[in-house]
Write an enzyme that holds these catalytic residues in place. Structure first.
Site, PDB file in Angstrom:
ATOM      1  N   LEU A   1       2.923   6.941   1.992  1.00  0.00           N
ATOM      2  CA  LEU A   1       2.340   7.097   3.326  1.00  0.00           C
ATOM      3  C   LEU A   1       3.116   6.283   4.365  1.00  0.00           C
ATOM      4  CD1 LEU A   1       0.081   8.040   5.227  1.00  0.00           C
ATOM      5  CD2 LEU A   1      -1.259   6.075   4.466  1.00  0.00           C
TER       6      LEU A   1
ATOM      7  N   ILE B   1       0.109  -8.640   1.782  1.00  0.00           N
ATOM      8  CA  ILE B   1      -1.211  -8.681   2.433  1.00  0.00           C
ATOM      9  C   ILE B   1      -2.201  -9.602   1.726  1.00  0.00           C
ATOM     10  CG2 ILE B   1      -0.915  -6.415   3.530  1.00  0.00           C
ATOM     11  CD1 ILE B   1      -2.939  -5.279   1.481  1.00  0.00           C
TER      12      ILE B   1
ATOM     13  N   ASP C   1     -10.483   9.372  -3.021  1.00  0.00           N
ATOM     14  CA  ASP C   1     -11.539  10.184  -3.658  1.00  0.00           C
ATOM     15  C   ASP C   1     -12.059   9.507  -4.927  1.00  0.00           C
ATOM     16  OD1 ASP C   1      -8.962  10.576  -4.745  1.00  0.00           O
ATOM     17  OD2 ASP C   1      -9.473  12.512  -5.599  1.00  0.00           O
TER      18      ASP C   1
ATOM     19  N   TYR D   1      -9.516   0.818 -10.213  1.00  0.00           N
ATOM     20  CA  TYR D   1      -8.836   1.164  -8.961  1.00  0.00           C
ATOM     21  C   TYR D   1      -9.856   1.635  -7.911  1.00  0.00           C
ATOM     22  CZ  TYR D   1      -6.257   4.174  -5.683  1.00  0.00           C
ATOM     23  OH  TYR D   1      -5.781   4.791  -4.558  1.00  0.00           O
TER      24      TYR D   1
HETATM   25  N1  LIG Z   1      -1.212   8.060  -4.208  1.00  0.00           N
HETATM   26  C1  LIG Z   1      -2.347   8.742  -4.299  1.00  0.00           C
HETATM   27  O1  LIG Z   1      -2.462   9.719  -5.043  1.00  0.00           O
HETATM   28  C2  LIG Z   1      -3.526   8.357  -3.446  1.00  0.00           C
HETATM   29  C3  LIG Z   1      -4.726   9.097  -3.581  1.00  0.00           C
HETATM   30  C4  LIG Z   1      -5.814   8.734  -2.783  1.00  0.00           C
HETATM   31  C5  LIG Z   1      -5.719   7.679  -1.882  1.00  0.00           C
HETATM   32  N2  LIG Z   1      -4.542   6.986  -1.795  1.00  0.00           N
HETATM   33  C6  LIG Z   1      -4.499   5.865  -0.854  1.00  0.00           C
HETATM   34  O2  LIG Z   1      -3.572   6.206   0.157  1.00  0.00           O
HETATM   35  C7  LIG Z   1      -2.906   5.021   0.619  1.00  0.00           C
HETATM   36  C8  LIG Z   1      -1.407   5.221   0.550  1.00  0.00           C
HETATM   37  O3  LIG Z   1      -1.045   5.436  -0.812  1.00  0.00           O
HETATM   38  P1  LIG Z   1       0.460   5.707  -1.245  1.00  0.00           P
HETATM   39  O4  LIG Z   1       0.431   6.841  -2.200  1.00  0.00           O
HETATM   40  O5  LIG Z   1       1.347   5.736  -0.057  1.00  0.00           O
HETATM   41  O6  LIG Z   1       0.731   4.374  -2.090  1.00  0.00           O
HETATM   42  P2  LIG Z   1       2.125   3.867  -2.695  1.00  0.00           P
HETATM   43  O7  LIG Z   1       3.167   4.907  -2.563  1.00  0.00           O
HETATM   44  O8  LIG Z   1       1.805   3.312  -4.042  1.00  0.00           O
HETATM   45  O9  LIG Z   1       2.512   2.678  -1.709  1.00  0.00           O
HETATM   46  C9  LIG Z   1       1.790   1.500  -1.662  1.00  0.00           C
HETATM   47  C10 LIG Z   1       2.688   0.477  -1.021  1.00  0.00           C
HETATM   48  O10 LIG Z   1       1.937  -0.746  -0.970  1.00  0.00           O
HETATM   49  C11 LIG Z   1       2.822  -1.783  -1.272  1.00  0.00           C
HETATM   50  N3  LIG Z   1       2.094  -2.964  -1.744  1.00  0.00           N
HETATM   51  C12 LIG Z   1       1.532  -3.190  -2.951  1.00  0.00           C
HETATM   52  N4  LIG Z   1       0.985  -4.422  -2.984  1.00  0.00           N
HETATM   53  C13 LIG Z   1       1.227  -4.986  -1.772  1.00  0.00           C
HETATM   54  C14 LIG Z   1       0.930  -6.230  -1.190  1.00  0.00           C
HETATM   55  N5  LIG Z   1       0.278  -7.184  -1.869  1.00  0.00           N
HETATM   56  N6  LIG Z   1       1.323  -6.473   0.089  1.00  0.00           N
HETATM   57  C15 LIG Z   1       2.003  -5.531   0.786  1.00  0.00           C
HETATM   58  N7  LIG Z   1       2.336  -4.333   0.285  1.00  0.00           N
HETATM   59  C16 LIG Z   1       1.931  -4.062  -0.974  1.00  0.00           C
HETATM   60  C17 LIG Z   1       3.729  -1.228  -2.347  1.00  0.00           C
HETATM   61  O11 LIG Z   1       4.886  -2.022  -2.388  1.00  0.00           O
HETATM   62  P3  LIG Z   1       5.962  -1.904  -3.585  1.00  0.00           P
HETATM   63  O12 LIG Z   1       6.704  -0.642  -3.237  1.00  0.00           O
HETATM   64  O13 LIG Z   1       6.744  -3.129  -3.451  1.00  0.00           O
HETATM   65  O14 LIG Z   1       5.154  -1.793  -4.834  1.00  0.00           O
HETATM   66  C18 LIG Z   1       3.962   0.179  -1.822  1.00  0.00           C
HETATM   67  O15 LIG Z   1       5.081   0.218  -0.975  1.00  0.00           O
HETATM   68  C19 LIG Z   1      -3.444   3.886  -0.245  1.00  0.00           C
HETATM   69  O16 LIG Z   1      -4.502   3.246   0.405  1.00  0.00           O
HETATM   70  C20 LIG Z   1      -3.967   4.593  -1.488  1.00  0.00           C
HETATM   71  O17 LIG Z   1      -4.992   3.847  -2.141  1.00  0.00           O
HETATM   72  C21 LIG Z   1      -3.450   7.311  -2.534  1.00  0.00           C
END
Ligand SMILES: NC(=O)c1ccc[n+]([C@@H]2O[C@H](COP(=O)([O-])OP(=O)(O)OC[C@H]3O[C@@H](n4cnc5c(N)ncnc54)[C@H](OP(=O)(O)O)[C@@H]3O)[C@@H](O)[C@H]2O)c1
Length: 295
Positions: free
Chosen positions: A12, A36, A101, A124
């Site tokens: 995202l 964070i 979800d 999670y």
């Molecule tokens: N992916 C899915 O299928 C899904 C489904 C439903 C909802 N969501 C929600 O949508 C949002 C975006 O998800 P996404 O898929 O873009 O996630 P993502 O690709 O896993 O990216 C999460 C990012 O957060 C970073 N991160 C992890 N711990 C951190 C910390 N302590 N401080 C700062 N940054 C940190 C990670 O860094 P690193 O790259 O260094 O690990 C990564 O760049 C999230 O809130 C997720 O819960 C995702």
């Protein structure tokens, strides 16, 4: 308008950065620049940058690993979110956060409303629900929480890229057919998040996914068909429907997690395509990149 994004390297975060409207001044941080969970750093950066809006794209998203890393998942998804929300509220910045979800248990058979009570089945989901509550508490209910589902992008690791790799390596793959939800392209989510910025009074919980419903099996079949069409894949791979019990995972997942979007259609007029159309756009982007040759 000045917008600060935490977690710029996630799916995202990446899509938010590349779709940013011209009038927005973006300040972006990856985990190494802004962890964070470090409340001191969070307050220091937000008080020196004084953004109008803080968008949290950072999260701990390893659903199965979270079962054995509960503390880390809660540190990022609950305490980290609270740190950002408190700092944003203190400096009168709007706070936008994302959830999942997987806060629901999947026992319903009609789409989940933002007002339905969460009952997560896994660590999670529990950590994300705790983050939602803390974000709202820290901002006196002013945070905007966007729940989404089954996110994929050309950037990062996700189901689409895993499927493409397996389909290239194998002649058959088994994919769970009894879990139903809605695949969502991170780019659609990003574009609609920018649209939400135009509605400063919007707060509380909204659901944002693509249109339509699919099982992981339906999603995999669509990935295969379009990948063949675009010549990302060149040989046949049979996609077999399997049951959840035939693919045991550490974390339990909801069997049904379709999110009801009528609230955002009414208040926001978000624009979403059918998930199959968005998948085609993302795969066409992959086909034009060096990805296909690296598969
Ligand atoms: N992916 C899915 O299928 C899904 C489904 C439903 C909802 N969501 C929600 O949508 C949002 C975006 O998800 P996404 O898929 O873009 O996630 P993502 O690709 O896993 O990216 C999460 C990012 O957060 C970073 N991160 C992890 N711990 C951190 C910390 N302590 N401080 C700062 N940054 C940190 C990670 O860094 P690193 O790259 O260094 O690990 C990564 O760049 C999230 O809130 C997720 O819960 C995702």
């Amino acid at each position: 308008m000045k917008v600060l994004i935490a977690g710029k390297n996630g799916q995202l975060g990446y899509e938010l950065c590349r779709t940013v409207p011209r009038e927005i001044k973006l300040i972006v941080y990856d985990r190494s620049e802004l962890d964070i969970t470090d409340s001191h750093k969070v307050f220091q950066i937000i008080s020196s940058e004084k953004p109008n809006v803080v968008i949290n794209a950072a999260a701990y998203t390893k659903v199965d690993q979270a079962e054995t890393e509960k503390e880390v998942a809660f540190a990022v998804n609950a305490i980290g979110v609270e740190n950002l929300a408190k700092a944003a509220h203190l400096h009168k910045s709007r706070f936008i956060h994302f959830s999942t979800d997987f806060v629901f248990d999947g026992k319903k058979s009609s789409p989940y409303l933002p007002t339905d009570t969460p009952h997560p089945l896994n660590v999670y989901g529990a950590s994300k629900w705790e983050g939602e509550k803390r974000a709202l508490a820290a901002t006196n209910g002013k945070a905007l929480i966007i729940r989404t589902s089954w996110v994929y992008s050309s950037h990062g690791s996700n189901f689409v890229k895993t499927m493409l790799r397996l389909m290239k390596e194998r002649s058959e793959v088994g994919v769970v057919a009894d879990q139903v939800g809605t695949p969502t392209w991170a780019q659609s989510l990003a574009l609609n998040t920018w649209a939400a910025l135009k509605k400063p009074s919007l707060c509380d919980v909204y659901h944002l996914t693509e249109a339509g419903v699919a099982s992981w099996y339906d999603f995999a079949v669509a990935i295969f068909e379009e990948a063949i069409n675009l010549r990302i894949l060149k040989s046949f791979c049979r996609v077999n429907p399997i049951k959840t019990e035939d693919y045991p995972t550490l974390a339990k997942r909801p069997t049904y997690s379709v999110l009801d979007k009528s609230r955002n259609l009414k208040d926001l007029r978000f624009k979403f395509m059918h998930w199959n159309e968005s998948l085609k756009s993302m795969l066409s982007e992959l086909a034009q990149s060096k990805y296909s040759s690296s598969l």
